[in-house]
Design an enzyme around this catalytic site. Structure first.
Site, PDB file in Angstrom:
ATOM      1  N   GLN A 666      44.867  27.065  44.388  1.00  0.00           N
ATOM      2  CA  GLN A 666      43.443  26.960  44.655  1.00  0.00           C
ATOM      3  C   GLN A 666      42.663  28.125  44.083  1.00  0.00           C
ATOM      4  OE1 GLN A 666      43.057  23.988  45.937  1.00  0.00           O
ATOM      5  NE2 GLN A 666      40.930  24.259  45.317  1.00  0.00           N
ATOM      6  N   GLU A 667      43.267  29.295  44.068  1.00  0.00           N
ATOM      7  CA  GLU A 667      42.561  30.485  43.593  1.00  0.00           C
ATOM      8  C   GLU A 667      42.332  30.445  42.084  1.00  0.00           C
ATOM      9  OE1 GLU A 667      41.165  32.932  45.066  1.00  0.00           O
ATOM     10  OE2 GLU A 667      41.881  32.855  47.124  1.00  0.00           O
ATOM     11  N   SER A 668      43.373  30.121  41.333  1.00  0.00           N
ATOM     12  CA  SER A 668      43.291  30.265  39.874  1.00  0.00           C
ATOM     13  C   SER A 668      43.799  29.058  39.111  1.00  0.00           C
ATOM     14  CB  SER A 668      44.101  31.493  39.440  1.00  0.00           C
ATOM     15  OG  SER A 668      45.478  31.290  39.739  1.00  0.00           O
TER      16      SER A 668
END
Length: 792
Positions: A666-668
């Site tokens: 989800q972050e990157s």
């Protein structure tokens, strides 16, 4: 290995720097496109090399022949390598090379001279031998091996030519470099390395003082390869060449266009700064004519890339604009929007107040009031949107009302209720998504006050009114929760089953599975048809027809596909990824093609493109088709990326490894080069200050921004921070995720505002859209990962 890398693309580890190359003319025997002088010199040098290698053997007594030394290793006659098949040698050498055991890999390959390059295995062995020679600084062997590839193995010949071109550039052998670049373009015009070779030639020509030739080379490159990833860097080079020859006007335009066309490129900021410097050197009559509309449009693009220095410089050029009044208003609004985006709230408020004072009437007041409401909400000041309903303001009033319904639960000072706003939005014909958001909030307000029947009633026709909104599963879940709390178990079961069956990859799907177990009447036999919803099996598509092997002339698509296969066989995944990127725009943008490309990227261990390709595939599918997708589809969409590093750190810190993967996804999207608008970097999107704080507990060294893009480093620091947050919140994953995204201070404040609610409800109360969505998606990811890899 200096294999061409596009700007912004994945970096290939440098196996050999140019300074290691020593002058050694390349043997071009057998090629018809090389000047005779080069052939003669190469023949002479080859003879000298053979004699030099033979002298130690000839000097020995006849009794026992000495072992032949190559690259500092002894290849003993009858060694184990000779007993292995060439395919087995290749696989063993690749494994040894992966563990940086280069001398052992050379021994495993064994001598190759005299063996014709007639099979893919032999071609790959020669190429691997060349790479190993580079690692061991064995220049003659590297050149000899690359020459064999260039002359006899077309699937990798352009890469061999690129390596030799870099050698000639490093040694300032300009004629040989020109011949190599020319031959590469002539024999392999489809190669993505052709423009890299031309750019290398231009660089070398400039370095050696041939500025006019360099300018011609780069101009030809930019005219021929208009959409190649090297265009930004080549444009900057050309701008500097123009400036070097005194052509400041063309230098200014080239650098400015580069910055505007590629604002996110690493060289964009410096190119724009240099263009401003060149403009200052030009006489006023050569300055470009000011077109305010174009300047205002360009500011949006530059602000999106956070090129604030250029944004401020362009805003300054508009200081002289005094009429017409509509243009002045647009300039002031743009200044206010930029200040708001940069969190300069007092500046934004002052500019908005100036607009109202100078221009108290007009259609622009709707946007002014909307921006004022955002400024005040960020300042924590009471805001009200009960303004007259004049038609020119409707666009901004309805947009602001939609925002207000979401703010009500945070800012108690707001006067109106979501239900009132909903009626206002519906009456005024607001955009569909805005009205849907308000309708959701109206039901949610009833739910949070314990008016469950009222909430059910408000949400009852939601899907009919807003069938395409992303809020449908959210409303269905909380309607089911309201039904269960109001004692309407049959309705709750029906809604939960609807979520489970029709939204198989949604956050609320997994909540519904858990909630269904707690409803009293959920004890239905396993054989109930509703327990096993139907699925339609999905067969993975065949590769695109354009890639099939035929006797027809080699197409550009098949050219790149062959190189993808070769480079993946050699485990040169980062370089193979560049070939996949070159292949992608050549194929039709269809679902089968996207799936096929995703398999190629997965093999190359480049997961960010896979998520982009597959993420939208299920949107147009029937739920039964989604349920019928094969296991391989889901493992590509939810890969165990960087698994050795994740597993090692998770084990060390006592973390759930799939939680780390879920956050990373989800972050990157598993992109190590990712940079957020706020400046967070790397796989786990750490802010530089946070990374420094975490790192300082174990080392006083300063953490560089480049280190945050190193996958292993990012995982180490990111998992430490996650472990700290989980300890702080006593293992509560939801609170840890909220703190990771929004910061611990906000979590403390929200816990004080809503102390006695369930975690599912607490998530819905979070006022930050990004944080709320982030937690839901990470929890969804975690549920999918656990389901996919339960056996392991």
């Amino acid at each position: 290995m200096w294999i061409g890398v596009e700007p912004g693309g994945p970096r290939v580890r440098t196996m050999l720097t140019p300074t290691l190359w020593r002058p050694l003319p390349q043997p071009w025997a057998g090629r018809q496109d090389v000047p005779g002088l080069v052939l003669v010199s190469c023949w002479v040098v080859s003879c000298v090399l053979v004699l030099c290698m033979a002298l130690p053997v000839l000097a020995k007594p006849k009794g026992k022949a000495a072992p032949v030394r190559r690259s500092g290793l002894v290849a003993h006659k009858g060694a184990g390598a000779a007993a292995l098949s060439y395919e087995k040698r290749l696989q063993l050498a690749l494994e040894l090379m992966r563990h940086t055991q280069w001398p052992q890999a050379v021994q495993t390959i064994g001598p190759l001279d005299g063996i014709p390059v007639v099979t893919p295995t032999m071609g790959r062995l020669w190429f691997l031998r060349a790479l190993l020679a580079q690692n061991l600084a064995d220049v003659p062997s590297a050149l000899h091996a690359f020459t064999q590839i260039w002359q006899h193995y077309p699937p990798l010949a352009d890469y061999a030519a690129w390596e030799m071109a870099q050698y000639y550039a490093a040694q300032a052998f300009l004629p040989e470099l020109q011949d190599t670049v020319s031959a590469l373009a002539q024999h392999y015009p489809f190669s993505r390395l052709v423009p890299h070779g031309q750019f290398l030639l231009g660089q070398t020509q400039q370095r050696l003082g041939h500025v006019a030739d360099a300018q011609t080379t780069i101009e030809r490159l930019l005219q021929t390869w208009t959409d190649h990833p090297i265009v930004p860097e080549a444009s900057v080079r050309l701008g500097h060449l123009y400036a070097e020859t005194g052509d400041l006007v063309r230098a200014f335009w080239v650098l400015q266009r580069m910055g505007e066309s590629y604002p996110r490129h690493p060289l964009a900021a410096s190119a724009l700064e240099r263009s401003r410097q060149l403009l200052a050197l030009l006489p006023p009559d050569q300055h470009p004519q000011l077109v305010p509309a174009q300047v205002l449009a360009s500011i949006d693009v530059l602000a999106e890339a956070q090129l604030w220095q250029e944004v401020e410089a362009r805003l300054a050029t508009l200081d002289t604009v005094t009429e017409p009044s509509t243009l002045v208003i647009h300039v002031l609004l743009k200044r206010a929007a930029v200040a708001l985006r940069r969190q300069r709230l007092s500046d934004a408020q002052a500019l908005l107040h100036q607009i109202i004072q100078r221009f108290p009437h007009g259609a622009h007041l709707g946007e002014v009031r909307y921006l004022q409401s955002i400024v005040r909400s960020r300042q924590g000041v009471r805001a009200s949107l009960d303004q007259p309903d004049s038609a020119p303001l409707l666009q901004w009033v309805t947009t602001a009302f939609a925002r207000m319904t979401a703010m009500l639960q945070v800012r108690q000072a707001f006067a109106a209720r979501p239900a009132d706003y909903e009626q206002r939005l519906l009456r005024d014909g607001a955009p569909m998504e805005s009205a849907a958001q308000s309708a959701w909030q109206a039901g949610w307000e009833s739910y949070r006050h314990g008016l469950y029947d009222t909430a059910i009633q408000r949400w009852d026709a939601f899907e009919t009114r807003f069938p395409r909104t992303v809020l449908v599963p959210q409303v269905l879940y909380w309607q089911a929760r309201a039904a269960a709390l109001a004692g309407h178990d049959a309705l709750a079961i029906r809604l939960y089953r609807r979520l489970i069956n029709d939204f198989p990859e949604h956050y609320y799907h997994h909540l519904a599975i858990s909630s269904l177990r707690h409803v009293q009447q959920a004890e239905i036999s396993v054989g109930d048809p509703e327990d096993t919803p139907p699925s339609i099996p999905w067969t993975p598509p065949r590769p695109p027809a354009a890639l099939a092997a035929t006797t027809a002339p080699l197409t550009k698509e098949r050219f790149h596909f062959l190189r993808v296969q070769e480079l993946q066989q050699l485990q040169l995944y980062a370089v193979a990824t560049q070939e996949i990127h070159a292949l992608t725009p050549l194929l039709p943008n269809t679902t089968p093609t996207r799936y096929f490309l995703a398999t190629l990227f997965t093999t190359s261990q480049d997961y960010a493109p896979v998520l982009r390709l597959l993420r939208g595939m299920t949107e147009g599918m029937d739920p039964a088709e989604v349920r019928g997708l094969p296991h391989t589809f889901w493992t590509m969409l939810y890969p165990r990326a960087f698994w050795p590093e994740v597993l090692e750190q998770s084990t060390r810190l006592g973390l759930h490894p799939y939680l780390v993967l879920s956050m990373m996804r989800q972050e990157s999207a598993f992109d190590p080069t990712a940079v957020s608008a706020a400046g967070a970097r790397g796989l786990l999107q750490l802010m530089p200050a946070t990374a420094q704080e975490v790192a300082s507990r174990g080392s006083p060294d300063q953490v560089s921004r480049e280190q945050l893009h190193n996958p292993a480093f990012s995982i180490v620091l990111g998992t430490r921070y996650v472990a700290d947050l989980l300890t702080r919140y006593q293992g509560n994953v939801v609170l840890a995720l909220a703190a990771y995204n929004a910061g611990p201070d906000h979590v403390t404040r929200w816990l004080g505002q809503w102390p006695n609610v369930t975690m599912e409800e607490w998530i819905e109360y979070i006022p930050f859209d990004e944080t709320r969505a982030y937690i839901k998606l990470v929890l969804r990811n975690l549920a999918v990962y656990e389901r996919l890899y339960a056996a392991s």
